[in-house]
Scaffold this motif. Structure first.
Motif, PDB file in Angstrom:
ATOM      1  N   GLN A  69      44.014  32.881  24.208  1.00 42.81           N
ATOM      2  CA  GLN A  69      45.408  33.154  24.556  1.00 42.81           C
ATOM      3  C   GLN A  69      46.250  33.403  23.307  1.00 42.81           C
ATOM      4  OE1 GLN A  69      43.544  30.760  25.782  1.00 42.81           O
ATOM      5  NE2 GLN A  69      43.707  30.710  28.021  1.00 42.81           N
ATOM      6  N   GLY A  70      46.626  34.661  23.106  1.00 41.87           N
ATOM      7  CA  GLY A  70      47.469  35.027  21.978  1.00 41.87           C
ATOM      8  C   GLY A  70      46.774  35.045  20.638  1.00 41.87           C
ATOM      9  N   ARG A  71      45.435  34.898  20.601  1.00 43.58           N
ATOM     10  CA  ARG A  71      44.737  34.770  19.317  1.00 43.58           C
ATOM     11  C   ARG A  71      43.754  35.919  19.051  1.00 43.58           C
ATOM     12  NH1 ARG A  71      47.666  30.807  17.004  1.00 43.58           N
ATOM     13  NH2 ARG A  71      45.950  30.299  15.573  1.00 43.58           N
ATOM     14  N   CYS A  72      43.550  36.803  20.006  1.00 42.99           N
ATOM     15  CA  CYS A  72      42.530  37.841  19.862  1.00 42.99           C
ATOM     16  C   CYS A  72      43.147  39.224  19.676  1.00 42.99           C
ATOM     17  CB  CYS A  72      41.621  37.885  21.091  1.00 42.99           C
ATOM     18  SG  CYS A  72      40.627  36.413  21.325  1.00 42.99           S
ATOM     19  N   SER A  73      42.544  40.004  18.802  1.00 40.14           N
ATOM     20  CA  SER A  73      42.920  41.406  18.689  1.00 40.14           C
ATOM     21  C   SER A  73      42.407  42.130  19.930  1.00 40.14           C
ATOM     22  CB  SER A  73      42.288  42.011  17.431  1.00 40.14           C
ATOM     23  OG  SER A  73      42.495  43.398  17.376  1.00 40.14           O
ATOM     24  N   GLY A  74      43.326  42.747  20.690  1.00 41.29           N
ATOM     25  CA  GLY A  74      42.907  43.379  21.938  1.00 41.29           C
ATOM     26  C   GLY A  74      42.334  42.345  22.891  1.00 41.29           C
ATOM     27  N   THR A  75      41.130  42.618  23.403  1.00 44.28           N
ATOM     28  CA  THR A  75      40.331  41.698  24.226  1.00 44.28           C
ATOM     29  C   THR A  75      40.967  41.415  25.586  1.00 44.28           C
ATOM     30  OG1 THR A  75      39.587  40.652  22.174  1.00 44.28           O
ATOM     31  CG2 THR A  75      39.028  39.532  24.233  1.00 44.28           C
ATOM     32  N   VAL A  76      42.079  40.689  25.612  1.00 43.85           N
ATOM     33  CA  VAL A  76      42.782  40.385  26.867  1.00 43.85           C
ATOM     34  C   VAL A  76      44.181  40.978  26.758  1.00 43.85           C
ATOM     35  CG1 VAL A  76      43.619  38.597  28.427  1.00 43.85           C
ATOM     36  CG2 VAL A  76      41.458  38.268  27.202  1.00 43.85           C
ATOM     37  N   TYR A  77      44.491  41.916  27.630  1.00 45.56           N
ATOM     38  CA  TYR A  77      45.743  42.673  27.517  1.00 45.56           C
ATOM     39  C   TYR A  77      46.843  42.148  28.443  1.00 45.56           C
ATOM     40  CZ  TYR A  77      43.103  45.973  24.708  1.00 45.56           C
ATOM     41  OH  TYR A  77      42.348  46.540  23.708  1.00 45.56           O
ATOM     42  N   ILE A  78      46.447  41.373  29.427  1.00 44.42           N
ATOM     43  CA  ILE A  78      47.416  40.840  30.388  1.00 44.42           C
ATOM     44  C   ILE A  78      48.123  39.634  29.784  1.00 44.42           C
ATOM     45  CG2 ILE A  78      47.710  39.879  32.709  1.00 44.42           C
ATOM     46  CD1 ILE A  78      45.051  41.280  33.440  1.00 44.42           C
ATOM     47  N   GLY A  79      49.427  39.526  30.016  1.00 36.60           N
ATOM     48  CA  GLY A  79      50.177  38.381  29.515  1.00 36.60           C
ATOM     49  C   GLY A  79      50.074  37.196  30.459  1.00 36.60           C
ATOM     50  N   GLY A  80      50.525  36.048  29.999  1.00 37.01           N
ATOM     51  CA  GLY A  80      50.538  34.861  30.856  1.00 37.01           C
ATOM     52  C   GLY A  80      49.204  34.165  30.934  1.00 37.01           C
ATOM     53  N   THR A  81      49.046  33.320  31.948  1.00 36.12           N
ATOM     54  CA  THR A  81      47.819  32.551  32.132  1.00 36.12           C
ATOM     55  C   THR A  81      47.034  33.059  33.326  1.00 36.12           C
ATOM     56  OG1 THR A  81      48.861  30.911  33.579  1.00 36.12           O
ATOM     57  CG2 THR A  81      48.989  30.515  31.211  1.00 36.12           C
ATOM     58  N   GLU A  82      45.785  32.623  33.433  1.00 33.95           N
ATOM     59  CA  GLU A  82      44.897  33.124  34.481  1.00 33.95           C
ATOM     60  C   GLU A  82      45.276  32.640  35.885  1.00 33.95           C
ATOM     61  OE1 GLU A  82      40.576  32.971  32.986  1.00 33.95           O
ATOM     62  OE2 GLU A  82      41.689  31.577  31.725  1.00 33.95           O
ATOM     63  N   GLN A  83      46.058  31.603  35.964  1.00 33.73           N
ATOM     64  CA  GLN A  83      46.340  30.990  37.268  1.00 33.73           C
ATOM     65  C   GLN A  83      47.614  31.523  37.932  1.00 33.73           C
ATOM     66  OE1 GLN A  83      45.521  28.948  34.490  1.00 33.73           O
ATOM     67  NE2 GLN A  83      43.397  29.069  35.202  1.00 33.73           N
ATOM     68  N   GLU A  84      48.319  32.449  37.265  1.00 35.97           N
ATOM     69  CA  GLU A  84      49.612  32.854  37.828  1.00 35.97           C
ATOM     70  C   GLU A  84      49.882  34.332  37.592  1.00 35.97           C
ATOM     71  OE1 GLU A  84      52.317  30.366  35.686  1.00 35.97           O
ATOM     72  OE2 GLU A  84      52.162  31.530  33.838  1.00 35.97           O
ATOM     73  N   GLY A  85      50.959  34.815  38.223  1.00 40.44           N
ATOM     74  CA  GLY A  85      51.477  36.156  37.988  1.00 40.44           C
ATOM     75  C   GLY A  85      50.464  37.264  38.187  1.00 40.44           C
ATOM     76  N   HIS A  86      50.448  38.203  37.251  1.00 38.40           N
ATOM     77  CA  HIS A  86      49.617  39.398  37.373  1.00 38.40           C
ATOM     78  C   HIS A  86      48.131  39.056  37.396  1.00 38.40           C
ATOM     79  CE1 HIS A  86      49.085  43.755  37.109  1.00 38.40           C
ATOM     80  NE2 HIS A  86      48.085  43.527  36.275  1.00 38.40           N
ATOM     81  N   PHE A  87      47.735  38.071  36.604  1.00 35.50           N
ATOM     82  CA  PHE A  87      46.338  37.609  36.628  1.00 35.50           C
ATOM     83  C   PHE A  87      45.922  37.258  38.050  1.00 35.50           C
ATOM     84  CE2 PHE A  87      45.863  36.551  31.981  1.00 35.50           C
ATOM     85  CZ  PHE A  87      44.602  37.083  31.832  1.00 35.50           C
ATOM     86  N   SER A  88      46.724  36.436  38.685  1.00 37.55           N
ATOM     87  CA  SER A  88      46.418  35.951  40.027  1.00 37.55           C
ATOM     88  C   SER A  88      46.340  37.103  41.020  1.00 37.55           C
ATOM     89  CB  SER A  88      47.484  34.935  40.462  1.00 37.55           C
ATOM     90  OG  SER A  88      47.235  34.482  41.769  1.00 37.55           O
ATOM     91  N   LEU A  89      47.252  38.058  40.878  1.00 36.49           N
ATOM     92  CA  LEU A  89      47.295  39.182  41.821  1.00 36.49           C
ATOM     93  C   LEU A  89      46.021  40.023  41.747  1.00 36.49           C
ATOM     94  CD1 LEU A  89      50.239  41.434  42.707  1.00 36.49           C
ATOM     95  CD2 LEU A  89      48.180  42.532  41.849  1.00 36.49           C
ATOM     96  N   ILE A  90      45.601  40.412  40.531  1.00 43.85           N
ATOM     97  CA  ILE A  90      44.425  41.282  40.457  1.00 43.85           C
ATOM     98  C   ILE A  90      43.142  40.515  40.791  1.00 43.85           C
ATOM     99  CG2 ILE A  90      45.490  42.867  38.812  1.00 43.85           C
ATOM    100  CD1 ILE A  90      43.723  41.640  36.634  1.00 43.85           C
ATOM    101  N   ASN A  91      43.116  39.211  40.513  1.00 43.59           N
ATOM    102  CA  ASN A  91      41.946  38.412  40.899  1.00 43.59           C
ATOM    103  C   ASN A  91      41.791  38.379  42.410  1.00 43.59           C
ATOM    104  OD1 ASN A  91      41.264  37.824  38.274  1.00 43.59           O
ATOM    105  ND2 ASN A  91      42.279  35.838  38.230  1.00 43.59           N
ATOM    106  N   GLU A  92      42.917  38.244  43.103  1.00 40.09           N
ATOM    107  CA  GLU A  92      42.869  38.221  44.573  1.00 40.09           C
ATOM    108  C   GLU A  92      42.464  39.579  45.113  1.00 40.09           C
ATOM    109  OE1 GLU A  92      45.646  37.040  48.444  1.00 40.09           O
ATOM    110  OE2 GLU A  92      46.285  36.488  46.414  1.00 40.09           O
ATOM    111  N   ALA A  93      42.976  40.652  44.499  1.00 39.23           N
ATOM    112  CA  ALA A  93      42.622  42.002  44.944  1.00 39.23           C
ATOM    113  C   ALA A  93      41.127  42.247  44.761  1.00 39.23           C
ATOM    114  CB  ALA A  93      43.429  43.033  44.163  1.00 39.23           C
ATOM    115  N   CYS A  94      40.590  41.834  43.604  1.00 37.55           N
ATOM    116  CA  CYS A  94      39.143  41.996  43.354  1.00 37.55           C
ATOM    117  C   CYS A  94      38.327  41.217  44.374  1.00 37.55           C
ATOM    118  CB  CYS A  94      38.805  41.516  41.954  1.00 37.55           C
ATOM    119  SG  CYS A  94      39.393  42.588  40.621  1.00 37.55           S
ATOM    120  N   SER A  95      38.760  39.992  44.637  1.00 38.26           N
ATOM    121  CA  SER A  95      38.033  39.143  45.587  1.00 38.26           C
ATOM    122  C   SER A  95      38.040  39.748  46.982  1.00 38.26           C
ATOM    123  CB  SER A  95      38.668  37.753  45.601  1.00 38.26           C
ATOM    124  OG  SER A  95      38.038  36.936  46.559  1.00 38.26           O
ATOM    125  N   MET A  96      39.163  40.331  47.374  1.00 40.52           N
ATOM    126  CA  MET A  96      39.303  40.898  48.715  1.00 40.52           C
ATOM    127  C   MET A  96      38.306  42.032  48.966  1.00 40.52           C
ATOM    128  SD  MET A  96      42.770  42.491  50.439  1.00 40.52           S
ATOM    129  CE  MET A  96      43.749  41.222  49.636  1.00 40.52           C
TER     130      MET A  96
END
Length: 552
Positions: free
Chosen positions: A138-165
Motif C-alpha cells: 500500500q503506497g510503497r510500490c512503483s506501479g503494481t497496484v493502481y487502485i487507491g484505498g484498501t481492498e475491503q472498500e470502495g472501488h476495490f470492493s466493487l470490481i471484486n464483486e463484479a468479478c465474482s458475479m
C-alpha cells in the motif's frame, strides 16, 4: 533482291556468332581440362556455401552489432579453453544463488500433492494466512497496484464483486454468455473512443478485442501486422524496428513469430530517434513502434513523425499506450501539454492499452485496437479441418475469464469521465511534486522530461543501485533501469498521500550512500552494476534464464 540481301547478311552474322561460340567452348574446355572433374563439381558448391556463411555473418553483425558479435565470438573461443567454462558456470551460479536468496526459504514446504481430505471452507482461512506473508504494498510500490484505498472498500470492493458475479463465464461461448460478450464489446468501444476512434482521421472503423494484459495485446498486434504485411506486400522475411526504450514484449513477439528485430537508439531526450529508424527501414520491414509513454522514463515518442514515416513507406505503426491509455486523454482535457499519440495520427495502425493499470480494472485486462477490420482479421485463427467442429478464436487464449471482462466493464462504468478526470488530476499532481522533489536533491538527475506519471532518476555522484537497495530496506519497491543506470517510480493513486514520505526516505538514502558508499548486506546493487558493465550480453541473458529456471 533487297530481301535476299538482308537474309544473306543475317545468315553471315549467325555463322560468325556460331563460330565465336565454338572457339569460346574449345578454349574453355581446354582450360578446364587441366582440372579434375571432382574439383569442377565441388567449386560451385563450395562457393555457394561460402556465400551462405558470409551472408549469415553479415546478418548476425547487422542484428547484434559489430562490437557485440566480436565479443560473442571471443567468449565462445575462450570457453573452449579447458576449465574456463566450468569457472564461468560456477561464478554464474553464485550470482543466481544471490539473486534467489530471498526466495529459497519460500519454496521450502511447498504442497506438491492433493490433500487426502479437502479443506472445504477452511481453504479460505489458509489463503488469508498465506496472504499475510505478502509485502506491504500500500503506497510503497512503483506501479503494481493502481487502485487507491484498501481492498475491503470502495472501488476495490466493487470490481471484486463484479468479478465474482461472472467468475464462471467464458466469452468463448457467445451463445451461453451474451452478457460478457456485450461487456467486452463495450469496453473495447469505450477505450477506442478515448483513443481517437470518433475523430475523422481515424477512418471510423477502429475495432479490437480484450486480452490478458499488455504483453498479449502487443503480441497480437505484432502477429496481425506480420500477416497483414505478408498479404499486402508479400513480405516473407519480416523485420520490425523498435527503440531501446520499447517494452520487452516486442522481443518476445520477435522470438515467438520469427521476426527479425532491429533495435535503434533514442535521441538525447530519450525519445525514439526517427532518423535512425528511417535508416533501418528496408523492403522486409513490416512495422515500427512508438510508446506513449515508454515504460523506462515516462516519455512520449514522436508519434506524429513516426506516423508520417510509416505512411510514406506503407508499413505498420504500433503505439504502446499500455501505461498512457487511461491517463493521456484526461491529462489533455486538464490542460497538460500532450502531443498527438492515437488514431487521430495518420499512420497509426494499432494500439495497446491496459485497462488494469490506470483504467483501475482487475489484473489481467487489456485492449488491443486496430485502425480497421482488414488488419484485425489477421489476428484471428480459424480451423475448418478439426474433427471437433468448426473453430475460430480471436486472441491467443481460447477460453477467457469472463469475470475479468466484467470487472473491467464495471470499473469503467463506475468511474465514468469525471472519475477518471479526478484520478488523473491527483496522480499528475503527485508526479510533478515527486519530480520537483527529486530535482531538489543535488546528487540526483531526472532522466529526460517525463510526460506522464513515471519519474526516472540517476546520479553521477552516488551509486543509484545502492540508493535503490536502501529504499528497498525501507519497504519502497522501485524499478531498476539500465542505459543509463537509474531507477524509477511509476506513480499511482496509492502514492498520492505518501509523496513527502517518499522524498524524505529518498533524501536519507542518498545521504547515507554518499557518506558511506558500498553495497549493503543482501543488496542487489553489485549484481545490477556488474550486469550493466558486462560486455557479453549473452552471458547476462544466461543469468536471467538460469534465475527464472530455478525460481519456478
Amino acid at each position: 533482291m533487297e530481301s535476299s540481301s538482308l537474309s544473306s547478311s543475317a545468315s553471315e552474322k549467325l555463322a560468325q556468332l556460331s563460330s565465336s561460340l565454338n572457339r569460346f567452348r574449345a578454349s574453355a574446355n581446354s582450360l578446364l581440362s587441366e582440372y579434375e572433374p571432382l574439383a569442377l563439381l565441388a567449386a560451385p558448391i563450395l562457393t555457394l556455401l561460402l556465400a551462405s556463411i558470409l551472408q549469415s555473418a553479415v546478418d548476425v553483425v547487422s542484428e547484434r552489432g559489430f562490437k557485440a558479435t566480436v565479443i560473442g565470438l571471443f567468449m565462445s573461443f575462450l570457453k573452449l579453453i579447458p576449465g574456463v567454462q566450468r569457472y564461468i558456470d560456477a561464478e554464474k551460479q553464485k550470482v543466481v544463488d544471490k539473486m534467489q536468496a530471498s526466495g529459497k526459504s519460500k519454496k521450502d514446504g511447498l504442497i506438491s500433492e492433493l490433500p487426502r481430505t479437502g479443506l472445504g471452507v477452511g481453504t479460505l482461512e489458509k489463503m488469508k494466512n498465506e496472504k499475510q506473508k505478502d509485502v506491504v504494498w500500500q503506497g510503497r510500490c512503483s506501479g503494481t497496484v493502481y487502485i487507491g484505498g484498501t481492498e475491503q472498500e470502495g472501488h476495490f470492493s466493487l470490481i471484486n464483486e463484479a468479478c465474482s458475479m461472472f467468475a464462471h463465464t467464458n466469452p468463448l461461448h457467445l451463445d451461453v454468455f451474451p452478457s460478457v460478450a456485450r461487456f467486452e464489446a463495450e469496453v473495447v468501444a469505450m477505450t477506442a473512443t478515448l483513443l481517437g476512434s470518433k475523430e475523422k482521421a481515424s477512418g471510423g472503423q477502429v475495432c479490437g478485442n480484450m486480452t490478458s494484459g499488455g504483453t498479449e495485446s502487443i503480441l497480437l498486434a505484432v502477429k496481425s501486422s506480420r500477416d497483414y504485411m505478408r498479404a499486402k506486400k508479400g513480405i516473407t522475411k519480416p523485420e520490425m524496428i523498435i527503440p531501446v526504450s520499447a517494452h520487452s514484449a516486442y522481443d518476445k513477439a520477435a522470438q515467438y513469430f520469427k521476426i527479425k528485430l532491429r533495435r535503434v537508439a533514442v535521441d538525447n531526450q530519450f525519445r525514439a530517434d526517427v532518423k535512425d529508424i528511417k535508416r533501418n527501414i528496408n523492403r522486409n520491414t513490416i512495422m515500427i513502434v512508438g510508446s506513449a509513454p515508454g515504460f523506462p522514463h515516462g516519455i512520449i515518442d514522436p508519434i506524429e513523425e513516426l506516423g508520417e514515416l510509416a505512411s510514406s513507406f506503407g508499413i505498420c505503426l504500433h503505439v504502446d499506450l499500455c501505461l498512457g491509455g487511461f491517463v493521456l486523454p484526461f491529462a489533455r482535457k486538464l490542460g497538460y501539454p500532450v502531443p498527438p499519440y492515437d488514431f487521430s495520427v495518420e499512420g497509426v495502425t494499432s494500439i495497446s492499452a491496459d485497462v488494469h493499470k490506470y483504467g483501475l480494472a482487475p489484473k489481467g485486462t487489456s485492449v488491443v485496437l486496430y485502425r480497421n477490420h482488414e488488419i484485425r482479421k489477421h489476428q484471428f485463427v480459424a480451423v475448418t479441418e478439426w474433427s471437433g467442429g468448426l473453430y475460430v478464436s480471436p486472441t491467443i487464449a481460447g477460453s477467457r475469464p469472463g469475470g475479468l471482462i466484467a470487472g473491467a466493464w464495471a470499473a469503467m462504468m463506475s468511474l465514468g469521465l469525471e472519475g477518471y478526470m479526478e484520478n488523473t488530476r491527483a496522480i499528475m499532481e503527485a508526479s510533478k511534486r515527486i519530480q520537483k522533489g527529486i530535482q531538489e536533491i543535488p546528487e540526483l538527475i531526472v532522466i529526460g522530461r517525463p510526460d506522464m506519471t513515471i519519474v526516472a532518476f540517476g546520479s553521477d555522484v552516488v551509486d543509484i543501485f545502492e540508493v535503490n537497495d536502501l529504499m528497498s530496506a525501507k519497504n519502497w519497491h522501485l524499478n531498476a533501469l539500465q542505459r543509463p543506470n537509474s531507477i524509477h517510480i511509476c506513480v499511482t493513486l496509492q502514492h498520492v498521500h505518501v509523496v513527502e514520505d517518499f522524498l524524505k526516505d529518498l533524501k536519507d538514502a542518498v545521504r547515507k550512500v554518499k557518506e558511506n558508499p558500498g553495497p549493503i548486506s543482501g543488496g542487489l546493487a553489485p549484481i545490477y552494476g556488474a550486469a550493466g558493465r558486462m560486455p557479453d550480453r549473452g552471458m547476462v541473458q544466461d543469468l536471467l534464464v538460469d534465475y527464472m529456471d530455478n525460481s519456478c
